[in-house]
Write a protein that holds these residues in place. Structure first.
Motif, PDB file in Angstrom:
ATOM      1  N   ASP A 172     -45.143 -10.685 -21.214  1.00  0.00           N
ATOM      2  CA  ASP A 172     -44.055 -11.420 -21.853  1.00  0.00           C
ATOM      3  C   ASP A 172     -42.714 -11.183 -21.164  1.00  0.00           C
ATOM      4  OD1 ASP A 172     -45.958 -12.172 -23.614  1.00  0.00           O
ATOM      5  OD2 ASP A 172     -45.258 -10.944 -25.283  1.00  0.00           O
ATOM      6  N   LYS A 173     -41.809 -12.132 -21.353  1.00  0.00           N
ATOM      7  CA  LYS A 173     -40.461 -12.013 -20.772  1.00  0.00           C
ATOM      8  C   LYS A 173     -39.725 -10.778 -21.276  1.00  0.00           C
ATOM      9  CE  LYS A 173     -39.270 -16.815 -19.696  1.00  0.00           C
ATOM     10  NZ  LYS A 173     -38.323 -17.918 -19.974  1.00  0.00           N
ATOM     11  N   SER A 174     -39.968 -10.403 -22.526  1.00  0.00           N
ATOM     12  CA  SER A 174     -39.252  -9.266 -23.110  1.00  0.00           C
ATOM     13  C   SER A 174     -39.539  -7.959 -22.395  1.00  0.00           C
ATOM     14  CB  SER A 174     -39.613  -9.122 -24.596  1.00  0.00           C
ATOM     15  OG  SER A 174     -41.009  -8.897 -24.748  1.00  0.00           O
ATOM     16  N   LEU A 204     -43.441 -12.928 -15.611  1.00  0.00           N
ATOM     17  CA  LEU A 204     -43.021 -12.789 -17.004  1.00  0.00           C
ATOM     18  C   LEU A 204     -42.943 -14.168 -17.642  1.00  0.00           C
ATOM     19  CD1 LEU A 204     -40.116 -10.197 -16.505  1.00  0.00           C
ATOM     20  CD2 LEU A 204     -42.531  -9.751 -16.950  1.00  0.00           C
ATOM     21  N   GLN A 205     -43.832 -14.412 -18.595  1.00  0.00           N
ATOM     22  CA  GLN A 205     -43.860 -15.727 -19.240  1.00  0.00           C
ATOM     23  C   GLN A 205     -44.444 -15.594 -20.638  1.00  0.00           C
ATOM     24  OE1 GLN A 205     -46.282 -17.778 -16.280  1.00  0.00           O
ATOM     25  NE2 GLN A 205     -48.138 -17.472 -17.495  1.00  0.00           N
TER      26      GLN A 205
END
Length: 306
Positions: A172-174, A204-205
């Motif tokens: 994830d982007k976070s 990151l997606q």
């Protein structure tokens, strides 16, 4: 209650129909039409944002699936409705994410989907359906019967390790804000070269379901989420459908420590405490578990020094 092969086929067709109808409705919306709000949920923005499209998608799905709950005595768990706890009492329950990857959808980038699963009370994924509204692709699986992409059998991609090939990692982007992010980049590159690849690439997606499906269709690849103390980290509905797909294709998936992913836990549906790991082969999975253990030691050193 036992479900026959015919029952499972009927239920899988209902789930496919529901996912496709919802996906078609999602595809009609443009970002300019969206009203975005927040909800109680995880610590990350991705876990908090919600749009009217999430609710519209859920309503469309329930029109098809609610009659099956009465017919087959099924419970129902959906992201945009409270957990009534019946999933712990009934033999099977629907697990629904009407718009997995709401943040990518809001941003207008790939990664969102409709994800529906039938899960047993014991936490086994029985049916899994993922629909990608952007490409109109349907992934589905039935326990013991196989997995399909747009109706064609879904099989593992033959994996080779030429020196020029890069091992792709998805999360994830976070994760870019995680204190372990710099150390993870180093660890992943070491992991990849140790396994015979040219190196590692970390992408990151958002969108748990589509990230996992990308591992199924991309070689070589791994989708991971490390455990974290903050509430969030995905829920049952984020992973149940793709767990069924991976089971039927024969690829490894687990929590971050290699343990069986618990898909019907008592209490909270959040899975931040255990993380997830979807890999293209067991070698990658084993080495990722080792990498997480190494990074956990670094995290302990951070805490001691601070």
């Amino acid at each position: 209650m036992e479900l026959s092969c015919n029952d499972l086929f009927l239920l899988s067709q209902c789930a496919i129909s529901a996912a496709c109808q919802a996906g078609h409705a999602i595809a009609k919306y443009s970002r300019s039409d969206l009203s975005v709000s927040t909800k109680d949920g995880g610590a990350s923005l991705a876990a908090q944002v919600v749009t009217e499209v999430d609710h519209l998608s859920q309503a469309i799905i329930l029109q098809t699936l609610l009659p099956t709950c009465e017919m087959f005595d099924l419970a129902l768990l959906s992201e945009e409705s409270p957990d009534d706890g019946e999933r712990l009492n009934k033999d099977f329950f629907w697990s629904i994410d009407p718009l997995d990857g709401t943040l990518p959808f809001i941003e207008g980038v790939p990664g969102y989907s409709v994800s529906i699963a039938l899960v047993s009370r014991a936490g086994e994924p029985i049916i899994g359906v993922v629909y990608d509204p952007l490409t109109q692709t349907v992934y589905h699986a039935i326990m013991g019967q196989g997995a399909w992409k747009d109706g064609q059998p879904l099989k593992p991609i033959e994996l080779s390790k030429p020196a020029a090939q890069t091992l792709l990692f998805l999360t994830d982007k976070s994760f870019a804000q995680d204190p372990l992010y710099p150390a993870t980049l180093i660890e992943l590159d070491y992991l990849a070269t140790e396994l015979g690849y040219a190196g590692a690439a970390l992408k990151l997606q958002g969108g748990a379901a589509m990230n996992a499906c990308q591992v199924l269709t991309t070689k070589p690849a791994c989708y991971f989420k490390f455990p974290k103390p903050q509430v969030g980290g995905g829920s049952i509905w984020d992973y149940a459908a793709t767990a069924c797909l991976f089971n039927e294709v024969g690829l490894p998936f687990s929590d971050a420590l290699g343990r069986t992913l618990v898909l019907n836990p008592e209490g909270s549906t959040f899975m931040n405490h255990c993380g997830v790991l979807y890999c293209h082969d067991q070698d990658i999975a084993d080495r990722m578990i080792r990498a997480y253990n190494n990074l956990s030691q670094i995290k302990k050193q951070f805490k001691v020094s601070s």
